[in-house]
Design a protein around this motif. Structure first.
Motif, PDB file in Angstrom:
ATOM      1  N   UNK A  39      47.355 -15.681  -6.021  1.00 59.21           N
ATOM      2  CA  UNK A  39      46.536 -16.284  -7.067  1.00 59.21           C
ATOM      3  C   UNK A  39      47.454 -16.638  -8.233  1.00 59.21           C
ATOM      4  N   UNK A  40      47.556 -17.908  -8.621  1.00 56.01           N
ATOM      5  CA  UNK A  40      48.434 -18.278  -9.736  1.00 56.01           C
ATOM      6  C   UNK A  40      48.036 -17.556 -11.017  1.00 56.01           C
ATOM      7  N   UNK A  41      49.037 -17.096 -11.758  1.00 58.63           N
ATOM      8  CA  UNK A  41      48.746 -16.386 -13.012  1.00 58.63           C
ATOM      9  C   UNK A  41      48.002 -17.278 -13.998  1.00 58.63           C
ATOM     10  N   UNK A  86      45.959 -11.426 -19.573  1.00 57.42           N
ATOM     11  CA  UNK A  86      45.703 -11.722 -18.173  1.00 57.42           C
ATOM     12  C   UNK A  86      44.798 -10.646 -17.572  1.00 57.42           C
ATOM     13  N   UNK A  87      44.007 -11.066 -16.569  1.00 54.08           N
ATOM     14  CA  UNK A  87      43.195 -10.098 -15.838  1.00 54.08           C
ATOM     15  C   UNK A  87      44.111  -9.075 -15.179  1.00 54.08           C
ATOM     16  N   UNK A  88      43.647  -7.844 -15.133  1.00 57.49           N
ATOM     17  CA  UNK A  88      44.426  -6.764 -14.532  1.00 57.49           C
ATOM     18  C   UNK A  88      43.951  -6.538 -13.099  1.00 57.49           C
ATOM     19  N   UNK A  89      44.784  -6.810 -12.111  1.00 57.46           N
ATOM     20  CA  UNK A  89      44.344  -6.645 -10.721  1.00 57.46           C
ATOM     21  C   UNK A  89      44.189  -5.183 -10.354  1.00 57.46           C
ATOM     22  N   UNK A 122      44.371 -16.648 -14.208  1.00 58.14           N
ATOM     23  CA  UNK A 122      43.949 -15.305 -14.595  1.00 58.14           C
ATOM     24  C   UNK A 122      44.054 -15.057 -16.095  1.00 58.14           C
ATOM     25  N   UNK A 123      44.228 -16.124 -16.879  1.00 58.20           N
ATOM     26  CA  UNK A 123      44.293 -15.992 -18.331  1.00 58.20           C
ATOM     27  C   UNK A 123      42.890 -15.786 -18.875  1.00 58.20           C
ATOM     28  N   UNK A 124      42.704 -14.751 -19.683  1.00 61.06           N
ATOM     29  CA  UNK A 124      41.384 -14.484 -20.233  1.00 61.06           C
ATOM     30  C   UNK A 124      40.963 -15.590 -21.201  1.00 61.06           C
ATOM     31  N   UNK A 125      39.681 -15.931 -21.211  1.00 60.33           N
ATOM     32  CA  UNK A 125      39.185 -17.009 -22.089  1.00 60.33           C
ATOM     33  C   UNK A 125      39.026 -16.514 -23.520  1.00 60.33           C
ATOM     34  N   UNK A 126      38.800 -17.427 -24.468  1.00 57.25           N
ATOM     35  CA  UNK A 126      38.523 -17.008 -25.850  1.00 57.25           C
ATOM     36  C   UNK A 126      37.301 -16.095 -25.905  1.00 57.25           C
ATOM     37  N   UNK A 127      37.352 -15.140 -26.802  1.00 58.65           N
ATOM     38  CA  UNK A 127      36.217 -14.216 -26.950  1.00 58.65           C
ATOM     39  C   UNK A 127      35.065 -14.906 -27.667  1.00 58.65           C
ATOM     40  N   UNK A 139      42.412  -9.715  -7.636  1.00 60.50           N
ATOM     41  CA  UNK A 139      43.243 -10.180  -8.745  1.00 60.50           C
ATOM     42  C   UNK A 139      42.514 -10.079 -10.078  1.00 60.50           C
ATOM     43  N   UNK A 140      41.180 -10.146 -10.035  1.00 59.41           N
ATOM     44  CA  UNK A 140      40.379 -10.034 -11.261  1.00 59.41           C
ATOM     45  C   UNK A 140      40.134  -8.581 -11.661  1.00 59.41           C
ATOM     46  N   UNK A 141      40.468  -7.634 -10.793  1.00 56.58           N
ATOM     47  CA  UNK A 141      40.258  -6.238 -11.123  1.00 56.58           C
ATOM     48  C   UNK A 141      38.957  -5.659 -10.613  1.00 56.58           C
ATOM     49  N   UNK A 142      38.314  -6.334  -9.664  1.00 56.06           N
ATOM     50  CA  UNK A 142      37.062  -5.840  -9.085  1.00 56.06           C
ATOM     51  C   UNK A 142      37.359  -4.629  -8.197  1.00 56.06           C
TER      52      UNK A 142
END
Length: 624
Positions: free
Chosen positions: A138-140, A53-56, A143-148, A229-232
């Motif tokens: 923001x629903x978790x 998950x993205x780290x806020x 925030x799931x990271x996509x495939x690399x 929520x995305x860590x910006x």
């Protein structure tokens, strides 16, 4: 590409009797002589993707850091504190009936007349919102990271400096909306106190307008929470001059509603754990300066009507800047005076006004307010590289390219040096700055802001630079260089986007070195981004999986790391453009955003590139 050992003598001594393969990246690969073995084993399906998950950004636990006195003290720095007021609605065609204050030069009737004169097209465009929307979590699941991607940067040894400014950018004209809405019961247009600007004329009759776009004026609270929520870490935005001062000029009333709006916006950014970066003028020049009847589209530098060359521009801009700075300097760590002024200066007088106005604002910020934050200016200049670096003629063209686009502003502001000779000899009305002016203007920027989206291949025009420079009707005047996107061997300079942007990371590294070593200030990459080709025509899942944009961002950031650690270049930070698909000056197809925007529902969807970029930088910051 297969290369025999005879053609690579240094490798041949090591790889005697073997074939050597040279890859397109320049690395050599020597195949193993051992034959593979084949065997059977039990099979079972495995989960190839690990859920992350993205780290806020963390929520602040202490009070805001301050950089200047608060408004109650800062306003004492103004000779005459401006009066404030609010306005109601513009009612097309009903001004004579509804106006009751016709004798007030800044009342409802006068304010409505500003819009009546603009003659808006398609002003009944309907937005979904007419008031500020409260944020929701923001629903978790979002925030799931996509495939690399299979291929990507692998060097994890280099880290960004601890004070590296990493964030995203946008501009009011391109995301805010709240320019034209249709109310109920009465057909009316709500302008929320904003005066008309260049943006109301920029797009043609059949092109999309900025009236609604991302409706960020109402959705800013939710948008800020999504970024956090995305860590910006940093959020760069602009404040519209015409929303603060609808009548533009000194002595006219300030829109209290706008003051309250941006005050709350800045507090929301800080409460979310991010830091604000504010630009004072990002293309949306007040209508006062661009109201010429023959101004209908993107201007060129030879234009003679409208723009920053108006004789009242400097005093008006400085007055506007003082109003904004006295209200918000206490909480904003980084300020930008002008965005890409070359595009809207129109001529030498306009550029000269920008230089003087910037210097006055800088001195007010540093010497009068005694603010401790950073203030700078940002430029457009898609780095001009000589078509053939070994050809003196091409190198001369590249040098002129930089002088015309950058030196015009940067020589006096950063170096206290005279305007380039190429500028003084080419632009009509150009005149040197006096020694006193150079002393006042010099060293009035704490960083060098640059929007290096791509690179440009440069060479001399037929007949040479001199012949072009002396002929204002020449097609390539006033820069007088041939600008191409193919290298000397006929290849595109990089992978192409929907617009003018090509993926050119190695040229970025060269560019950063040029800027740092030429202008001697930390470099802030204030915008960089990539509109994927034909993205607007794709289904939503395909828009979200935007690997070309990921390649662009990660390649650029990898070169930034090399620039810092291997070239000794002070890169202050990087701000990705843009955090959402926005209004690209009448173009709906060039989507620069790292979020998809559904214009019908105003829904936002994170793209893969957003996760990839934040993940890449976050993994290379010492505090992460």
């Amino acid at each position: 590409m297969r290369v025999t050992t005879a053609s690579i003598p240094l490798v041949a001594a090591v790889a005697r009797g073997q074939q050597v393969f040279v890859t397109t990246t320049g690395y050599t690969c020597m195949p193993s002589a051992v034959s593979p073995s084949y065997y059977f084993q039990p099979f079972s399906f495995t989960l190839n993707d690990t859920v992350r998950y993205a780290t806020p950004v963390p929520t602040p636990t202490t009070a805001y850091q301050t950089y200047a006195p608060g408004y109650s003290e800062a306003v004492k720095c103004l000779a005459t504190p401006p009066a404030t007021t609010t306005w109601g609605n513009y009612l097309p065609g009903n001004i004579a009936i509804n106006a009751t204050d016709k004798d007030d030069p800044y009342g409802q009737a006068a304010w409505s007349s500003l819009w009546q004169n603009v003659k808006l097209e398609n002003y009944t465009t309907i937005g979904l919102y007419s008031t500020t929307v409260s944020p929701t979590p923001i629903p978790s699941s979002e925030l799931v990271l996509p495939p690399r991607d299979y291929f990507g940067p692998t060097d994890c040894r280099k880290f960004f400096p601890e004070d590296f400014v990493f964030g995203v950018a946008g501009s009011a004209a391109q995301i805010e909306g709240a320019v034209a809405l249709e109310g109920w019961f009465l057909v009316c247009v709500y302008f929320l106190g904003r005066g008309p600007t260049l943006m109301e004329k920029l797009a043609g009759p059949s092109q999309p307008k900025d009236y609604v776009t991302a409706e960020n004026y109402f959705l800013y609270k939710q948008d800020i929470r999504r970024l956090a929520a995305m860590g910006v870490r940093y959020y760069s935005f602009s404040i519209p001059w015409a929303r603060i001062l609808p009548f533009t000029l000194p002595g006219t009333p300030v829109n209290q509603q706008a003051i309250d709006h941006y005050d709350d916006l800045i507090n929301e950014v800080l409460d979310a754990g991010m830091q604000p970066i504010v630009t004072l003028l990002h293309f949306d020049s007040p209508w006062t300066f661009v109201s010429s009847n023959n101004f209908t589209a993107m201007p060129d530098f030879g234009a003679t009507s409208g723009g920053y060359q108006n004789e009242t521009f400097v005093d008006a801009f400085v007055n506007y800047a003082k109003v904004v700075l006295t209200h918000y300097s206490d909480r904003v760590p980084i300020w930008v005076t002008f965005n890409e002024p070359w595009l809207y200066s129109f001529n030498f007088a306009g550029a000269d006004n920008v230089v003087h106005a910037h210097a006055q604002v800088y001195h007010f910020y540093k010497n009068t307010l005694r603010a401790t934050g950073k203030m700078g200016i940002k430029f457009n200049d898609n780095f001009g590289v000589p078509r053939d670096p070994k050809n003196g003629s091409d190198v001369e063209a590249a040098n002129r390219f930089q002088e015309m686009y950058l030196g015009l502003f940067a020589n006096p502001i950063f170096l206290g040096k005279q305007y380039p000779e190429s500028v003084l000899k080419t632009l009509p009305g150009a005149k040197p700055l006096t020694k006193e002016e150079l002393r006042y203007i010099g060293n009035t920027s704490d960083f060098f802001g640059i929007d290096p989206y791509t690179a440009t291949v440069v060479s001399q025009p037929a007949g040479g630079i001199g012949a072009c420079a002396s002929n204002a009707s020449a097609p390539l005047w006033p820069v007088c260089t041939v600008e191409e996107t193919r290298n000397v061997y006929g290849w595109n300079i990089g992978y192409r986007s929907q617009s003018y942007v090509y993926i050119t990371p190695t040229y970025l590294r060269e560019y950063l070195s040029y800027l740092w070593n030429t202008f001697r200030k930390p470099v802030l990459i204030s915008e960089f981004g990539f509109p994927v080709f034909n993205e607007a025509e794709k289904e939503l899942p395909d828009q979200l999986f935007d690997s070309p944009r990921s390649t662009y961002y990660l390649a650029f950031m990898s070169e930034v790391l090399k620039s810092i650690h291997e070239d000794g270049t002070h890169v202050m930070g990087a701000l990705a453009w843009s955090w959402i698909d926005n209004w690209e000056f009448g173009d709906a197809a060039s989507q620069f955003g790292m979020q998809v925007l559904n214009l019908t529902t105003q829904q936002r969807f994170f793209k893969k590139s957003f996760f990839d970029l934040v993940d890449f930088v976050g993994a290379r910051l010492p505090s992460s």
